[in-house]
Write a protein that holds these residues in place. Structure first.
Motif, PDB file in Angstrom:
ATOM      1  N   PHE A  20      83.445  16.433 103.858  1.00 29.13           N
ATOM      2  CA  PHE A  20      84.695  17.122 104.180  1.00 29.13           C
ATOM      3  C   PHE A  20      85.778  16.803 103.141  1.00 29.13           C
ATOM      4  CE2 PHE A  20      82.713  17.944 108.206  1.00 29.13           C
ATOM      5  CZ  PHE A  20      83.291  19.138 108.607  1.00 29.13           C
ATOM      6  N   ASN A  21      85.348  16.254 102.012  1.00 31.21           N
ATOM      7  CA  ASN A  21      86.227  15.984 100.868  1.00 31.21           C
ATOM      8  C   ASN A  21      87.243  14.869 101.086  1.00 31.21           C
ATOM      9  OD1 ASN A  21      85.122  18.096  99.127  1.00 31.21           O
ATOM     10  ND2 ASN A  21      86.021  19.474 100.646  1.00 31.21           N
ATOM     11  N   TYR A  22      86.931  13.958 102.002  1.00 30.05           N
ATOM     12  CA  TYR A  22      87.763  12.765 102.126  1.00 30.05           C
ATOM     13  C   TYR A  22      87.177  11.664 101.266  1.00 30.05           C
ATOM     14  CZ  TYR A  22      90.052  14.896 106.150  1.00 30.05           C
ATOM     15  OH  TYR A  22      90.767  15.726 106.967  1.00 30.05           O
ATOM     16  N   ARG A  23      88.028  10.802 100.750  1.00 25.87           N
ATOM     17  CA  ARG A  23      87.558   9.626 100.028  1.00 25.87           C
ATOM     18  C   ARG A  23      87.196   8.541 101.036  1.00 25.87           C
ATOM     19  NH1 ARG A  23      90.258   9.259  94.286  1.00 25.87           N
ATOM     20  NH2 ARG A  23      90.641  11.463  93.919  1.00 25.87           N
ATOM     21  N   VAL A  24      86.116   7.816 100.769  1.00 28.02           N
ATOM     22  CA  VAL A  24      85.647   6.818 101.730  1.00 28.02           C
ATOM     23  C   VAL A  24      85.436   5.477 101.052  1.00 28.02           C
ATOM     24  CG1 VAL A  24      84.593   8.467 103.305  1.00 28.02           C
ATOM     25  CG2 VAL A  24      83.279   7.597 101.368  1.00 28.02           C
ATOM     26  N   HIS A  25      85.041   4.457 101.854  1.00 31.38           N
ATOM     27  CA  HIS A  25      84.926   3.087 101.341  1.00 31.38           C
ATOM     28  C   HIS A  25      83.480   2.640 101.128  1.00 31.38           C
ATOM     29  CE1 HIS A  25      89.199   2.512 102.083  1.00 31.38           C
ATOM     30  NE2 HIS A  25      89.026   3.027 103.281  1.00 31.38           N
ATOM     31  N   HIS A  26      82.528   3.243 101.826  1.00 36.01           N
ATOM     32  CA  HIS A  26      81.143   2.776 101.757  1.00 36.01           C
ATOM     33  C   HIS A  26      80.630   2.859 100.312  1.00 36.01           C
ATOM     34  CE1 HIS A  26      76.891   2.359 102.579  1.00 36.01           C
ATOM     35  NE2 HIS A  26      77.220   1.955 103.800  1.00 36.01           N
ATOM     36  N   PRO A  27      80.218   1.717  99.727  1.00 31.08           N
ATOM     37  CA  PRO A  27      79.895   1.692  98.288  1.00 31.08           C
ATOM     38  C   PRO A  27      78.837   2.712  97.862  1.00 31.08           C
ATOM     39  CG  PRO A  27      79.328  -0.399  99.378  1.00 31.08           C
ATOM     40  CD  PRO A  27      80.101   0.401 100.359  1.00 31.08           C
ATOM     41  N   ASP A  28      77.760   2.871  98.640  1.00 31.04           N
ATOM     42  CA  ASP A  28      76.709   3.829  98.259  1.00 31.04           C
ATOM     43  C   ASP A  28      77.228   5.259  98.247  1.00 31.04           C
ATOM     44  OD1 ASP A  28      75.060   1.716  98.062  1.00 31.04           O
ATOM     45  OD2 ASP A  28      74.021   2.044  99.989  1.00 31.04           O
ATOM     46  N   VAL A  29      78.023   5.577  99.283  1.00 34.09           N
ATOM     47  CA  VAL A  29      78.552   6.931  99.386  1.00 34.09           C
ATOM     48  C   VAL A  29      79.535   7.196  98.244  1.00 34.09           C
ATOM     49  CG1 VAL A  29      79.683   8.582 100.924  1.00 34.09           C
ATOM     50  CG2 VAL A  29      78.326   6.714 101.886  1.00 34.09           C
ATOM     51  N   VAL A  30      80.330   6.182  97.930  1.00 35.77           N
ATOM     52  CA  VAL A  30      81.291   6.317  96.830  1.00 35.77           C
ATOM     53  C   VAL A  30      80.548   6.609  95.533  1.00 35.77           C
ATOM     54  CG1 VAL A  30      82.974   5.081  95.420  1.00 35.77           C
ATOM     55  CG2 VAL A  30      83.026   4.845  97.907  1.00 35.77           C
ATOM     56  N   LYS A  31      79.448   5.868  95.306  1.00 40.08           N
ATOM     57  CA  LYS A  31      78.675   6.036  94.063  1.00 40.08           C
ATOM     58  C   LYS A  31      78.103   7.458  93.970  1.00 40.08           C
ATOM     59  CE  LYS A  31      76.149   2.333  93.164  1.00 40.08           C
ATOM     60  NZ  LYS A  31      74.859   1.665  93.448  1.00 40.08           N
ATOM     61  N   ASP A  32      77.564   7.934  95.086  1.00 40.52           N
ATOM     62  CA  ASP A  32      76.938   9.264  95.090  1.00 40.52           C
ATOM     63  C   ASP A  32      77.940  10.403  94.886  1.00 40.52           C
ATOM     64  OD1 ASP A  32      74.605   8.006  95.468  1.00 40.52           O
ATOM     65  OD2 ASP A  32      74.397   8.478  97.621  1.00 40.52           O
ATOM     66  N   ASN A  33      79.206  10.170  95.227  1.00 39.21           N
ATOM     67  CA  ASN A  33      80.200  11.241  95.144  1.00 39.21           C
ATOM     68  C   ASN A  33      81.204  11.031  94.013  1.00 39.21           C
ATOM     69  OD1 ASN A  33      79.754  13.093  97.552  1.00 39.21           O
ATOM     70  ND2 ASN A  33      79.654  11.072  98.473  1.00 39.21           N
ATOM     71  N   ALA A  34      80.861  10.117  93.097  1.00 37.89           N
ATOM     72  CA  ALA A  34      81.832   9.707  92.078  1.00 37.89           C
ATOM     73  C   ALA A  34      82.394  10.890  91.296  1.00 37.89           C
ATOM     74  CB  ALA A  34      81.200   8.700  91.119  1.00 37.89           C
ATOM     75  N   ASP A  35      81.529  11.887  90.998  1.00 44.81           N
ATOM     76  CA  ASP A  35      81.992  13.001  90.159  1.00 44.81           C
ATOM     77  C   ASP A  35      82.946  13.930  90.898  1.00 44.81           C
ATOM     78  OD1 ASP A  35      79.736  13.407  91.777  1.00 44.81           O
ATOM     79  OD2 ASP A  35      79.334  15.334  90.788  1.00 44.81           O
ATOM     80  N   ARG A  36      82.953  13.851  92.221  1.00 43.27           N
ATOM     81  CA  ARG A  36      83.810  14.777  92.976  1.00 43.27           C
ATOM     82  C   ARG A  36      85.238  14.277  93.161  1.00 43.27           C
ATOM     83  NH1 ARG A  36      81.017  15.376  98.221  1.00 43.27           N
ATOM     84  NH2 ARG A  36      82.861  16.561  98.788  1.00 43.27           N
ATOM     85  N   PHE A  37      85.404  12.958  93.049  1.00 41.32           N
ATOM     86  CA  PHE A  37      86.737  12.410  93.264  1.00 41.32           C
ATOM     87  C   PHE A  37      87.235  11.713  92.005  1.00 41.32           C
ATOM     88  CE2 PHE A  37      84.668  12.360  97.469  1.00 41.32           C
ATOM     89  CZ  PHE A  37      85.499  13.264  98.102  1.00 41.32           C
ATOM     90  N   PRO A  38      88.059  12.392  91.194  1.00 35.27           N
ATOM     91  CA  PRO A  38      88.494  11.812  89.935  1.00 35.27           C
ATOM     92  C   PRO A  38      89.273  10.507  90.136  1.00 35.27           C
ATOM     93  CG  PRO A  38      89.714  13.833  90.450  1.00 35.27           C
ATOM     94  CD  PRO A  38      88.596  13.738  91.422  1.00 35.27           C
ATOM     95  N   GLU A  39      89.136   9.655  89.140  1.00 39.97           N
ATOM     96  CA  GLU A  39      89.836   8.365  89.124  1.00 39.97           C
ATOM     97  C   GLU A  39      91.342   8.612  89.051  1.00 39.97           C
ATOM     98  OE1 GLU A  39      89.132   4.368  89.335  1.00 39.97           O
ATOM     99  OE2 GLU A  39      87.469   5.681  88.827  1.00 39.97           O
ATOM    100  N   VAL A  40      92.074   8.095  90.031  1.00 43.83           N
ATOM    101  CA  VAL A  40      93.519   8.312  90.067  1.00 43.83           C
ATOM    102  C   VAL A  40      94.198   7.012  90.441  1.00 43.83           C
ATOM    103  CG1 VAL A  40      95.390   9.540  91.245  1.00 43.83           C
ATOM    104  CG2 VAL A  40      93.240  10.704  90.850  1.00 43.83           C
ATOM    105  N   GLU A  41      95.380   6.787  89.876  1.00 46.46           N
ATOM    106  CA  GLU A  41      96.139   5.614  90.309  1.00 46.46           C
ATOM    107  C   GLU A  41      96.815   5.944  91.641  1.00 46.46           C
ATOM    108  OE1 GLU A  41      99.774   2.709  88.893  1.00 46.46           O
ATOM    109  OE2 GLU A  41      99.521   4.667  87.962  1.00 46.46           O
ATOM    110  N   LEU A  42      96.411   5.243  92.693  1.00 44.64           N
ATOM    111  CA  LEU A  42      96.949   5.551  94.017  1.00 44.64           C
ATOM    112  C   LEU A  42      97.996   4.521  94.424  1.00 44.64           C
ATOM    113  CD1 LEU A  42      93.759   6.652  95.980  1.00 44.64           C
ATOM    114  CD2 LEU A  42      95.473   8.057  94.844  1.00 44.64           C
ATOM    115  N   LEU A  43      99.236   4.972  94.505  1.00 46.41           N
ATOM    116  CA  LEU A  43     100.315   4.086  94.925  1.00 46.41           C
ATOM    117  C   LEU A  43     100.352   4.036  96.452  1.00 46.41           C
ATOM    118  CD1 LEU A  43     103.011   5.638  92.579  1.00 46.41           C
ATOM    119  CD2 LEU A  43     101.747   3.529  92.163  1.00 46.41           C
ATOM    120  N   THR A  44     100.632   2.868  96.993  1.00 49.63           N
ATOM    121  CA  THR A  44     100.738   2.773  98.448  1.00 49.63           C
ATOM    122  C   THR A  44     102.169   3.081  98.883  1.00 49.63           C
ATOM    123  OG1 THR A  44     101.297   0.440  98.361  1.00 49.63           O
ATOM    124  CG2 THR A  44      98.966   0.993  98.584  1.00 49.63           C
TER     125      THR A  44
END
Lengths: 278, 334
Positions: free
Chosen positions: B282-306
C-alpha cells in the motif's frame, strides 16, 4: 380551556395535542439550543468576545452574509419567475418540473456540493464554457453564491406559488380594461399581493444560506479571508477540539437567524393587520 | 417489501444469534479516512492468524473518517477497541481529555507505537512542466499547489511542518523572517484548501486544479497506480518529514468489551513480516529489514526530519503553529 372545548373540532383533545406539540418543540428545537448555550456558558465574556471577533472569523461572516444576501435576492427574482411559470402556464412535463423544484431539499447537500463543483470546475460542463469568457465560478466566492442559490431556491418558489394561485385573474382584467399598462398591472396589482410571501421566501432562503455547509465547502475553495464560510470556521474549531469556541461562533449564526425570523414574523403580522384589519 | 422483510428477519436472527456463539469476538478499529482499503486487506490476514493461534474466529469492524473527528467520536462514546491514526496528537488527546488510553501508549509497541510510516511527497503532471523538484519551487510565482487545510487535516499539518523543516535548513534555524516569508508565499500559492486529503486528491486529479498535489507519499503512489503513470510523475523532495502512523489500544473500551488481549494482538501483528509486506504494497514505508530490502527501489532515500526536530514536539507544534491565532493564522492574515 372552555374557549377551545366550546366548539366541536375534527381532531379532539386540544390539551393533549398542545402538550405533545410543546414537548416535541422542546426536544427538537429548544434542547439543542440550550446545549449550545451551556457550552458557551463555560466561557467568560472576554473569551466569548475573543472567539467570535477573530479577524478570520469576521472575514467569514462577511463572506457568508454577503453571499447569502446575493443568493437570496437572485432567488427572489428567479423563484418568482419559476412560480409564475408553474402557476400561469400549462405545458407538458409541468408536474415533473414542479416536483423537480424540491430536489435541493431531497438531495443530501454534500452530493449537491460535489456535483456543483464538478459542473463548475474549469474542466466541467458549465465551468469550461464560462472559463472561455473569463468567469471563474468554482473555488471563488461566486461558487458559494451558486451553491447557496441551489440549496435555498425551493423556499421562494414554495412560498410564492400558493399566493399566486389565489390571485383572481378578474383583478388583472379589470386593471387592463381600465387602461393600465401590463407593467402597471404587475407593479400595482400582482406585486403588492405576493410581496409578503416573496419577502418571507427570500428571508427563509437567506437564513438557510447562512447555515449551509455541505454544498458550499466543496465549491468554495476555502481560501482564508476570501472564500471561507462561517460554518467551516465552526468545523475548524471542532477539529482543534476547541468546543466552546465552536459553540460561540454557532451561537452568532443562531442569533442572526433567530432575530431575522423574528423580524420577518413581526413585519408580516403588521402587514396582514393592515391588509385584513385584524 | 418482501426483500425488506427478509432483511429485517435476518438482521433479527443475526443479533439474536450473536450471544449463542460466545467464542466469536468482535473488534472495532477506528482509523483515518484513506486507510479503508488497507485495513479491509489486513483484517482477513489477522483473522486467519488469530484463528491459528487461539482457534477462535473474530469479526473486525472498521470505522473511518478524519482522525480528529474519529478521536472526537471516541471521546463522545464510540466503542472502538483500537485506534490506528495518522497523527500522534489525535491519539494523545484520548489520554489528555478522557484518560481512555494508557499514559505511556507510545511505549507499548515498537517504534513509538508506529508500525509504519510515510513522508510528504509531490505529485506533478506528466513531464513536470513547471519543473518542481523541491520545496522552494512551491513558493515560485507561477506555481499553484493543492493540499488540504492544515486546520482540518493532519495530512496538511505534515505538509506545513515539512515545508517549515525545509526552510529551517535552507535559511538557518534562527532566520525566522525568511522562513515566514517563504511559508507565506507557499501558502498564498494554494489554489484550493479542501478539508481532507481525499478532497485535495479529487481537486487535483478530477478537476485538474493546480500544478502539484502535496500529500502522503503512500497516497501519491496510490494515485499514480490508479490513474496511470502516463499522466503523473512523482517527486520526493530530498528533505521531508517523518510522518508516523501511531496505533493504540483504547483500554477503557477494550476492558469493558473484554477484548484487551485481542486488541493488543491486532496491533502487534501489524509488525509481523506478512503485515509489513501488505503495508509496503500500500506504499507505506515499514521497519521490517527483509521487507525494506525487497522494496528498496520503490522508496527513494530521503532525509526525514522528525516533528520533534522541527517544532519541539507535536504538542508544541499544535500550540505555536496550528492553534487559533497561531503562526499559521498570522501567515495567512491579509
Amino acid at each position: 380551556m372552555p374557549w377551545a372545548a366550546r366548539q366541536q373540532r375534527v381532531l379532539p383533545g386540544f390539551g393533549i395535542s398542545l402538550g405533545v406539540s410543546l414537548l416535541f418543540i422542546s426536544l427538537i428545537l429548544l434542547l439543542p439550543a440550550s446545549g449550545l448555550i451551556m457550552q458557551t456558558s463555560q466561557m467568560s465574556w472576554q473569551e466569548y468576545w475573543f472567539a467570535i471577533t477573530d479577524p478570520r472569523i469576521v472575514a467569514s461572516y462577511k463572506v457568508t452574509a454577503g453571499a447569502a444576501l446575493i443568493a437570496s435576492l437572485l432567488n427572489g427574482v428567479i423563484g418568482l419567475l419559476f412560480a409564475w411559470v408553474l402557476v400561469r402556464y400549462n405545458f407538458t412535463g409541468k408536474r415533473f418540473v414542479d416536483a423537480l423544484v424540491d430536489l435541493p431539499f431531497a438531495l443530501p447537500t454534500a452530493v449537491a456540493g460535489v456535483t456543483l463543483a464538478t459542473l463548475y470546475a474549469d474542466n466541467g460542463w458549465i465551468g469550461s464554457v464560462l472559463a472561455n469568457v473569463g468567469i471563474q465560478v468554482a473555488y471563488t466566492p461566486l461558487g458559494i453564491v451558486i451553491a447557496m442559490m441551489f440549496t435555498s431556491l425551493p423556499f421562494v418558489v414554495r412560498t410564492v406559488q400558493p399566493v399566486l394561485e389565489e390571485i383572481s385573474q378578474e383583478e388583472e382584467e379589470a386593471g387592463t380594461v381600465l387602461g393600465a399598462s401590463d407593467s402597471a398591472v404587475f407593479w400595482r396589482i400582482i406585486l403588492p399581493t405576493i410581496k409578503p410571501a416573496l419577502l418571507v421566501g427570500v428571508a427563509l432562503s437567506f437564513t438557510r444560506s447562512l447555515g449551509e455547509f455541505g454544498a458550499v465547502i466543496f465549491i468554495a475553495g476555502n481560501m482564508p479571508y476570501v472564500s471561507e464560510i462561517t460554518s467551516l470556521m465552526i468545523f475548524v474549531r471542532l477539529q482543534e477540539f476547541d468546543f466552546p469556541a465552536a459553540s460561540a461562533i454557532a451561537s452568532v449564526i443562531l442569533m442572526a437567524s433567530l432575530s431575522l425570523l423574528f423580524a420577518i414574523n413581526l413585519w408580516q403580522g403588521r402587514y396582514l393587520k393592515r391588509i385584513h384589519g385584524r | 417489501m418482501k426483500v425488506f422483510k427478509t432483511l429485517a428477519l435476518s438482521a433479527l436472527l443475526a443479533t439474536s444469534a450473536a450471544p449463542v456463539s460466545a467464542a466469536e469476538q468482535t473488534l472495532l478499529n477506528s482509523s483515518y479516512d484513506i486507510a479503508r482499503e488497507l485495513f479491509a486487506d489486513y483484517n482477513p490476514l489477522f483473522a486467519a492468524h488469530w484463528q491459528e493461534k487461539t482457534g477462535e474466529s473474530v469479526t473486525i469492524k472498521q470505522s473511518h473518517g478524519g482522525s480528529s473527528a474519529q478521536a472526537r467520536a471516541i471521546m463522545q462514546g464510540l466503542q472502538a477497541d483500537v485506534v490506528t491514526f495518522n497523527q500522534v496528537t489525535d491519539v494523545q488527546v484520548l489520554y489528555d481529555r478522557g484518560k481512555l488510553i494508557d499514559k505511556n501508549w507510545k511505549e507499548n509497541f515498537p517504534n513509538s507505537s508506529s508500525p509504519y510510516y510515510s513522508t510528504t511527497a509531490f505529485l506533478v503532471r506528466k513531464g513536470n512542466p513547471k519543473n518542481i523538484e523541491n520545496w522552494d519551487d512551491l513558493a515560485k510565482d507561477d506555481v499553484a499547489s493543492v493540499f488540504p487545510n492544515p486546520k482540518t487535516s493532519g495530512n496538511a499539518r505534515y505538509t506545513y511542518l515539512a515545508a517549515l523543516g525545509y526552510a529551517q535548513k535552507a535559511f538557518g534555524k534562527d532566520n525566522t523572517e525568511q522562513q515566514d516569508q517563504f511559508l507565506k508565499q507557499l501558502l498564498a500559492n494554494v489554489a484550493v484548501f479542501d478539508t481532507g486529503g481525499r478532497g485535495a486528491t479529487t481537486s487535483f486529479v478530477e478537476r485538474g486544479i493546480g500544478d502539484v498535489l502535496v500529500t502522503f507519499e503512500s497516497e501519491v503512489n496510490n494515485i499514480r497506480q490508479q490513474y496511470g503513470s502516463d499522466k503523473y510523475d512523482i517527486v520526493v523532495p530530498k528533505t521531508s518529514i517523518l510522518a508516523e502512523f501511531p496505533v493504540a489500544v483504547v483500554e477503557r473500551n477494550a476492558k469493558r468489551n473484554g477484548t484487551t488481549e485481542l486488541a493488543t494482538e491486532y496491533l502487534s501483528y501489524l509488525y509481523s513480516e506478512k503485515a509489513q509486506r501488505l503495508l509496503a504494497d500500500f506504499n507505506y514505508r515499514v521497519h521490517h529489514p527483509d521487507v525494506v530490502k525487497d522494496n528498496a527501489d520503490r522508496f527513494p532515500e530521503v532525509e526525514l526530519l522528525t516533528v520533534e526536530a522541527i517544532a519541539g514536539s507535536w504538542d508544541q507544534a499544535m500550540k505555536t503553529h496550528f492553534a487559533s491565532g497561531g503562526k499559521l493564522d498570522q501567515l495567512q492574515r491579509r
